[in-house]
Each structure stands twice: as C-alpha cells, then as structure tokens.
Design a protein around this motif. Structure first.
Motif, PDB file in Angstrom:
ATOM      1  N   VAL A 219       0.859  -1.191   0.000  1.00 42.76           N
ATOM      2  CA  VAL A 219       0.000   0.000   0.000  1.00 42.76           C
ATOM      3  C   VAL A 219       0.898   1.246   0.000  1.00 42.76           C
ATOM      4  CG1 VAL A 219      -1.625   1.366   1.383  1.00 42.76           C
ATOM      5  CG2 VAL A 219      -1.990  -1.096   1.117  1.00 42.76           C
ATOM      6  N   ILE A 220       1.927   1.216   0.836  1.00 38.25           N
ATOM      7  CA  ILE A 220       2.829   2.384   0.911  1.00 38.25           C
ATOM      8  C   ILE A 220       3.603   2.528  -0.409  1.00 38.25           C
ATOM      9  CG2 ILE A 220       4.631   3.525   2.255  1.00 38.25           C
ATOM     10  CD1 ILE A 220       3.884   1.768   4.650  1.00 38.25           C
ATOM     11  N   GLU A 221       4.035   1.393  -0.946  1.00 35.05           N
ATOM     12  CA  GLU A 221       4.756   1.401  -2.230  1.00 35.05           C
ATOM     13  C   GLU A 221       3.858   1.996  -3.330  1.00 35.05           C
ATOM     14  OE1 GLU A 221       5.590  -2.625  -3.516  1.00 35.05           O
ATOM     15  OE2 GLU A 221       7.092  -1.998  -4.986  1.00 35.05           O
ATOM     16  N   ALA A 222       2.581   1.613  -3.347  1.00 39.52           N
ATOM     17  CA  ALA A 222       1.647   2.113  -4.363  1.00 39.52           C
ATOM     18  C   ALA A 222       1.430   3.615  -4.213  1.00 39.52           C
ATOM     19  CB  ALA A 222       0.310   1.370  -4.257  1.00 39.52           C
ATOM     20  N   LYS A 223       1.345   4.059  -2.974  1.00 36.26           N
ATOM     21  CA  LYS A 223       1.172   5.496  -2.735  1.00 36.26           C
ATOM     22  C   LYS A 223       2.294   6.276  -3.416  1.00 36.26           C
ATOM     23  CE  LYS A 223       2.565   8.593   0.872  1.00 36.26           C
ATOM     24  NZ  LYS A 223       1.890   9.873   0.774  1.00 36.26           N
ATOM     25  N   TRP A 224       3.536   5.799  -3.244  1.00 34.63           N
ATOM     26  CA  TRP A 224       4.664   6.531  -3.826  1.00 34.63           C
ATOM     27  C   TRP A 224       4.748   6.363  -5.332  1.00 34.63           C
ATOM     28  CZ3 TRP A 224       6.126  10.367  -1.291  1.00 34.63           C
ATOM     29  CH2 TRP A 224       6.219  10.330   0.099  1.00 34.63           C
ATOM     30  N   LEU A 225       4.577   5.141  -5.810  1.00 33.64           N
ATOM     31  CA  LEU A 225       4.733   4.897  -7.250  1.00 33.64           C
ATOM     32  C   LEU A 225       3.697   5.631  -8.076  1.00 33.64           C
ATOM     33  CD1 LEU A 225       5.512   1.087  -7.568  1.00 33.64           C
ATOM     34  CD2 LEU A 225       6.946   2.961  -8.389  1.00 33.64           C
ATOM     35  N   PHE A 226       2.454   5.670  -7.579  1.00 30.17           N
ATOM     36  CA  PHE A 226       1.373   6.199  -8.411  1.00 30.17           C
ATOM     37  C   PHE A 226       0.804   7.513  -7.890  1.00 30.17           C
ATOM     38  CE2 PHE A 226       1.424   1.526  -8.704  1.00 30.17           C
ATOM     39  CZ  PHE A 226       1.895   1.451 -10.015  1.00 30.17           C
ATOM     40  N   GLY A 227       1.378   8.030  -6.794  1.00 26.97           N
ATOM     41  CA  GLY A 227       0.933   9.316  -6.267  1.00 26.97           C
ATOM     42  C   GLY A 227      -0.530   9.302  -5.851  1.00 26.97           C
ATOM     43  N   VAL A 228      -0.978   8.177  -5.313  1.00 27.62           N
ATOM     44  CA  VAL A 228      -2.381   8.051  -4.896  1.00 27.62           C
ATOM     45  C   VAL A 228      -2.444   8.027  -3.365  1.00 27.62           C
ATOM     46  CG1 VAL A 228      -4.366   6.479  -4.910  1.00 27.62           C
ATOM     47  CG2 VAL A 228      -3.009   6.798  -6.980  1.00 27.62           C
ATOM     48  N   GLU A 229      -3.373   8.778  -2.808  1.00 25.70           N
ATOM     49  CA  GLU A 229      -3.476   8.808  -1.346  1.00 25.70           C
ATOM     50  C   GLU A 229      -3.970   7.459  -0.807  1.00 25.70           C
ATOM     51  OE1 GLU A 229      -2.112  10.936   0.685  1.00 25.70           O
ATOM     52  OE2 GLU A 229      -1.411  11.729  -1.227  1.00 25.70           O
ATOM     53  N   PRO A 230      -3.511   7.090   0.391  1.00 25.40           N
ATOM     54  CA  PRO A 230      -3.843   5.766   0.938  1.00 25.40           C
ATOM     55  C   PRO A 230      -5.343   5.494   1.048  1.00 25.40           C
ATOM     56  CG  PRO A 230      -2.454   7.045   2.459  1.00 25.40           C
ATOM     57  CD  PRO A 230      -2.546   7.824   1.196  1.00 25.40           C
ATOM     58  N   GLU A 231      -6.159   6.549   1.267  1.00 23.80           N
ATOM     59  CA  GLU A 231      -7.620   6.315   1.349  1.00 23.80           C
ATOM     60  C   GLU A 231      -8.154   5.758   0.033  1.00 23.80           C
ATOM     61  OE1 GLU A 231      -6.747  10.271   1.584  1.00 23.80           O
ATOM     62  OE2 GLU A 231      -5.728   8.958   3.005  1.00 23.80           O
ATOM     63  N   LYS A 232      -7.426   6.031  -1.042  1.00 28.48           N
ATOM     64  CA  LYS A 232      -7.900   5.568  -2.357  1.00 28.48           C
ATOM     65  C   LYS A 232      -7.289   4.222  -2.742  1.00 28.48           C
ATOM     66  CE  LYS A 232      -9.049   9.828  -4.705  1.00 28.48           C
ATOM     67  NZ  LYS A 232      -8.722  10.611  -5.905  1.00 28.48           N
ATOM     68  N   ILE A 233      -6.594   3.596  -1.796  1.00 27.17           N
ATOM     69  CA  ILE A 233      -6.013   2.281  -2.082  1.00 27.17           C
ATOM     70  C   ILE A 233      -6.747   1.255  -1.227  1.00 27.17           C
ATOM     71  CG2 ILE A 233      -3.910   0.892  -2.149  1.00 27.17           C
ATOM     72  CD1 ILE A 233      -2.329   3.547  -2.160  1.00 27.17           C
ATOM     73  N   GLN A 234      -7.486   0.387  -1.890  1.00 28.09           N
ATOM     74  CA  GLN A 234      -8.285  -0.592  -1.153  1.00 28.09           C
ATOM     75  C   GLN A 234      -7.726  -1.993  -1.390  1.00 28.09           C
ATOM     76  OE1 GLN A 234     -12.412  -0.565  -2.260  1.00 28.09           O
ATOM     77  NE2 GLN A 234     -12.938  -2.014  -0.644  1.00 28.09           N
ATOM     78  N   VAL A 235      -7.469  -2.692  -0.288  1.00 25.64           N
ATOM     79  CA  VAL A 235      -6.962  -4.057  -0.409  1.00 25.64           C
ATOM     80  C   VAL A 235      -8.133  -5.030  -0.527  1.00 25.64           C
ATOM     81  CG1 VAL A 235      -5.676  -5.881   0.768  1.00 25.64           C
ATOM     82  CG2 VAL A 235      -4.820  -3.525   0.795  1.00 25.64           C
ATOM     83  N   VAL A 236      -8.070  -5.876  -1.541  1.00 33.22           N
ATOM     84  CA  VAL A 236      -9.122  -6.870  -1.789  1.00 33.22           C
ATOM     85  C   VAL A 236      -8.478  -8.259  -1.740  1.00 33.22           C
ATOM     86  CG1 VAL A 236     -10.801  -7.724  -3.475  1.00 33.22           C
ATOM     87  CG2 VAL A 236     -10.291  -5.270  -3.351  1.00 33.22           C
ATOM     88  N   VAL A 237      -8.948  -9.106  -0.859  1.00 37.51           N
ATOM     89  CA  VAL A 237      -8.398 -10.462  -0.812  1.00 37.51           C
ATOM     90  C   VAL A 237      -9.004 -11.281  -1.951  1.00 37.51           C
ATOM     91  CG1 VAL A 237      -8.198 -12.582   0.553  1.00 37.51           C
ATOM     92  CG2 VAL A 237      -7.956 -10.353   1.670  1.00 37.51           C
ATOM     93  N   HIS A 238      -8.100 -11.876  -2.717  1.00 40.93           N
ATOM     94  CA  HIS A 238      -8.495 -12.658  -3.899  1.00 40.93           C
ATOM     95  C   HIS A 238      -7.602 -13.903  -3.892  1.00 40.93           C
ATOM     96  CE1 HIS A 238      -8.919 -13.937  -7.974  1.00 40.93           C
ATOM     97  NE2 HIS A 238      -7.814 -13.385  -8.413  1.00 40.93           N
ATOM     98  N   PRO A 239      -8.090 -14.986  -3.266  1.00 39.30           N
ATOM     99  CA  PRO A 239      -7.228 -16.124  -2.955  1.00 39.30           C
ATOM    100  C   PRO A 239      -6.594 -16.822  -4.158  1.00 39.30           C
ATOM    101  CG  PRO A 239      -9.316 -16.285  -1.778  1.00 39.30           C
ATOM    102  CD  PRO A 239      -9.456 -15.162  -2.741  1.00 39.30           C
ATOM    103  N   GLN A 240      -7.182 -16.695  -5.342  1.00 42.15           N
ATOM    104  CA  GLN A 240      -6.626 -17.427  -6.495  1.00 42.15           C
ATOM    105  C   GLN A 240      -5.416 -16.739  -7.108  1.00 42.15           C
ATOM    106  OE1 GLN A 240      -9.963 -16.408  -6.386  1.00 42.15           O
ATOM    107  NE2 GLN A 240     -10.806 -18.338  -5.622  1.00 42.15           N
TER     108      GLN A 240
END
Ligand code: NDP
Ligand code: MG
Length: 381
Positions: A219-240
């Motif tokens: 999540v932190i890596e994505a914030k920096w790479l794509f300049g997106v605030e953490p509230e806009k990063i949602q983790v979705v569990v997808h077991p496959q």
C-alpha cells in the motif's frame, strides 16, 4: 543490446530475472550482486560474464575472488561495491532485488546517475519514497515496478489519464493463514508461515505475506509509485491470485491485469516496457478455474495491514520504523526466537515508542532504523 545490473541476483527475483535474460538474446548482464552466496554467484559469473560482481560479505567476496580469478569479472564487496554497480557507465537498467533497506543508497545513487530502475525492493520506496520519487522526476528517470501488484496497476494505467483514477484495488492472496483466528495464529510454526499457497518467494516476503505486512508495504509502495493517497487504495483479498490488481476510474470502469501467478511476467515487462515480449508458460484456463472469489481483509486478526495505514498517516520516519521493526522481528521469527504473533507486538511497540521525524534524510531514515532495532533488542523475550 540492453545492459542490466542485478542487485540480489541469487534470490528469488534475481534468479528469475536471469531466466528472462536467458530467454532474450538482446539483454546483457554487466553486474551482479548478492549477500554471501559464493557458489551461486560463481556459477552466475561463469554463465553471464558480468564486468563486476559484488558480495556484501567481505570474507565471502575474498573467497569468490580466488574462485573466479580465471575470469575477467572484477570482485568487490560491501556498500562500496553496490554503489560502484549503481553508477557503472555501461549499465542502463538496474534491477533492485535485494531484500530490505540495504537497497536505499544504491537505488538513490543509480537514479542520480540516470539509470532506469526495475524496482522489486519495496522496502526502499516504503522508507525513502519521499526522496526517491522526486529525485527520479528531477533526473527524468523511469522506475518500473516489478512487484506483481504494482506491475498490474502500472499496466492497468497504460494509456490512461492518471488524474481520472478514482481508486486502486490492490489484490492480496491472504497468505497461508487466511481465515484463521488469533487463537490459531498463536500456534503457527515457521514451516506453516513459509507454506504460501500461490507464490514461491524469498523467506522474508513469504512471512510478510502471512502477516499481511507485505500488503501493508505494498500500500505504501503504491502510494509513492502512483501518487495516490492511501484512502484511495483498497486491499481486496483474492485467494486465487489471478487478478494481480485493478484500477477504478471516475466513470466506474475498472481495468485489471490477469495472469498466472508468475513473477517472470512483471520482471520481463519492467525490462522491455512498453513492449510485451513473448513468454512461455502456463496460461489462465478460465474453465478449469470456474470462479474467482473476493473477500474483505481481516485487519483485526492480521494487524500488519492496519499498522501500515497508521504508519502512512503518521508519515515521516514512521514507515521506516514499521518496516525496520518488521525486518528484525521476521528475522527473529525465522530464527525461532519469537512467535508469529510477537511480530505484531514488536512492530506496534516500536511504532508507539517512536517520535516522528518529518521528511527524513537518508541518515535520519537509517537512524530510525537503528532505533527500531534497539527497541526490539531491548524488548524481545
Ligand atoms: P530473496 O531472499 O530470495 O533474495 C534476496 C537477495 O538479496 C539475495 O540475492 C541475497 O543474496 C541478496 N542480499 C541479501 N542481503 C544483501 C546485502 N546486504 N547486500 C547485497 N545483497 C544482499 O528475496 P526475494 O527475491 O524474494 O525478494 C527481493 C525483494 O523483492 C524484496 O524486497 C521483496 O519484498 C521483493 N519482492 C519479491 C517478490 C518475490 O516473488 N520473491 C515479489 C515482489 C517483491 P544471498 O543469496 O547471498 O543472501
Ligand atoms: Mg507483491
């Protein structure tokens, strides 16, 4: 001919990068680096004839030097060696695949020298993203993500206007303990934690997947790479682990990248972007899969993810403490000195005791790391 250097060439990402080199005649390896694995690095030197090979460990480097005395490869060691690779005249792309914060200084040096970065080493961006991203922009250097989720996000943004992104949907397999209770987790062993359902990776990141700290780091890596605030990063569990991540746009449309769980695709994509080179391997068979499923992450039990959001909210040096405390705690767990749940206790304790340094310099980042290590040395049972 594209000339590449690999930091961490003996690891999971490093060896898969070399497989990509074997499959593409126009890639040439000019530098390799590892920690202390003399035998594997010797084999790699004999196969790929790099100009420089580095081992972190000085004694191991001495042994390597003797073993490869009949080759043209120069052997170096320590941080000096890694920095020498980072700025090598003949290298165009640096693959950063070392594990841990050791990657910070070589990555910064390589960007300063104008090298393209294929970045696997997420700990570097987590701790020093505020230094690395502006520096890369200033030097006009591209950082191509190797981490599968970030590669998927990057691919899902291809040709799109980034201002129109409404949300990043970062997928997670859930790791080997998905669905377990805290009570269950109190009894898990190192072997249980290393038994990842979908991905074969290095030990540290495999444990991070089990604690969900890996997803927190991502999540932190994505914030920096794509300049997106953490509230806009949602983790979705997808077991496959077939959807590697998704991007939702302002019109509600969602772009996703799918594929078999195989790191070679994101590694190759980072090396040849924007080209998509052919690659052998299994293909997704939707009929055999029949369904893709999704769940909300259990952040109460797997506290590693929530702690990452807390660390970003605090900002400054706090993500470093989150990461460094985790690095040390995972090493203790792998060494069977602490239990699985104590990993969370140690990270939380280190974060609670830390006074945030805003916008830390590299030295201040390293001080925060040292402070987290001291906390853990003092508090481990
Ligand atoms: P591994 O543990 O498999 O490999 C680590 C590599 O780093 C080895 O080559 C190791 O050398 C080298 N290394 C360790 N310490 C040093 C040091 N002080 N100086 C120089 N080299 C060193 O890790 P992974 O390949 O799994 O992960 C590497 C990075 O990529 C991590 O940041 C991880 O989070 C990230 N990543 C990994 C993924 C995966 O699928 N494996 C997926 C996404 C991200 P030696 O063998 O001599 O110890
Ligand atoms: Mg990942």
């Amino acid at each position: 001919m594209k000339k590449i250097g690999i930091l961490g060439s003996t690891g999971s990402i490093g060896t898969q990068t070399l497989e990509i080199v074997r499959g593409n005649q126009d890639l040439q390896v000019v530098a390799l680096a590892a920690g202390s694995n003399v035998s594997m690095l010797e084999e790699q030197i004999r196969e790929f004839s790099p100009k420089i090979a580095v081992l972190w460990d000085e004694k191991a480097a001495g042994e390597l030097q003797v073993r490869v005395a009949d080759t043209d490869t120069k052997v170096r060691w320590g941080m000096e060696g890694l920095l020498e690779i980072a700025v090598m005249e003949e290298m165009e792309v640096l693959v950063t695949a070392v594990v841990g914060m050791i990657g910070i200084r070589p990555t910064i040096a390589a960007i300063e020298a104008g090298k393209t970065i294929a970045l696997a080493n997420k700990e570097t961006l987590v701790t020093a993203g505020h230094i690395i991203m502006p520096l890369a922009a200033k030097k006009n250097v591209s950082i191509f993500p190797v981490d599968s989720e970030h590669s998927a996000i990057f691919q899902s943004m291809h040709g799109e206007n980034r201002e129109r992104v409404s949300k990043i949907l970062l997928t997670a397999s859930g790791g080997p303990f998905r669905g377990r209770t805290r009570e269950d987790l109190s009894k898990v062993t190192v072997e249980d934690a290393l038994n990842h359902p979908n991905w074969a990776m290095g030990k540290k990141i495999t444990v991070d997947s089990a604690t969900l700290v890996n997803k927190g780091l991502e999540v932190i890596e994505a914030k920096w790479l794509f300049g997106v605030e953490p509230e806009k990063i949602q983790v979705v569990v997808h077991p496959q682990s077939i959807i590697h991540s998704m991007v939702e746009y302002v019109d509600g449309g969602i772009m996703a990248q799918l594929g078999m769980p195989d790191m070679k695709l994101p590694i190759q994509y980072a090396l040849f972007y924007p080209d998509r080179r052919p690659m052998e391997g299994k293909r997704v068979d939707f009929f055999a899969l029949s369904s893709l499923t999704f769940e909300r992450p259990d952040t109460e039990t797997f506290k590693g993810l929530q702690m990452a959001y807390d660390a970003i909210r605090e900002g400054g040096s706090m993500p470093t403490v989150y990461n460094a405390a985790n690095e040390r705690a995972v090493a203790l767990f792998l060494n069977r000195e602490i239990s699985f749940l104590e990993i969370y206790d140690l990270i939380q304790g280190a974060m609670e005791g830390h006074k945030v340094v805003p916008n830390p310099s590299v030295d201040e980042i390293l001080n925060a790391e040292a402070e987290a290590y001291e906390y853990i040395n003092a508090h481990r049972k």
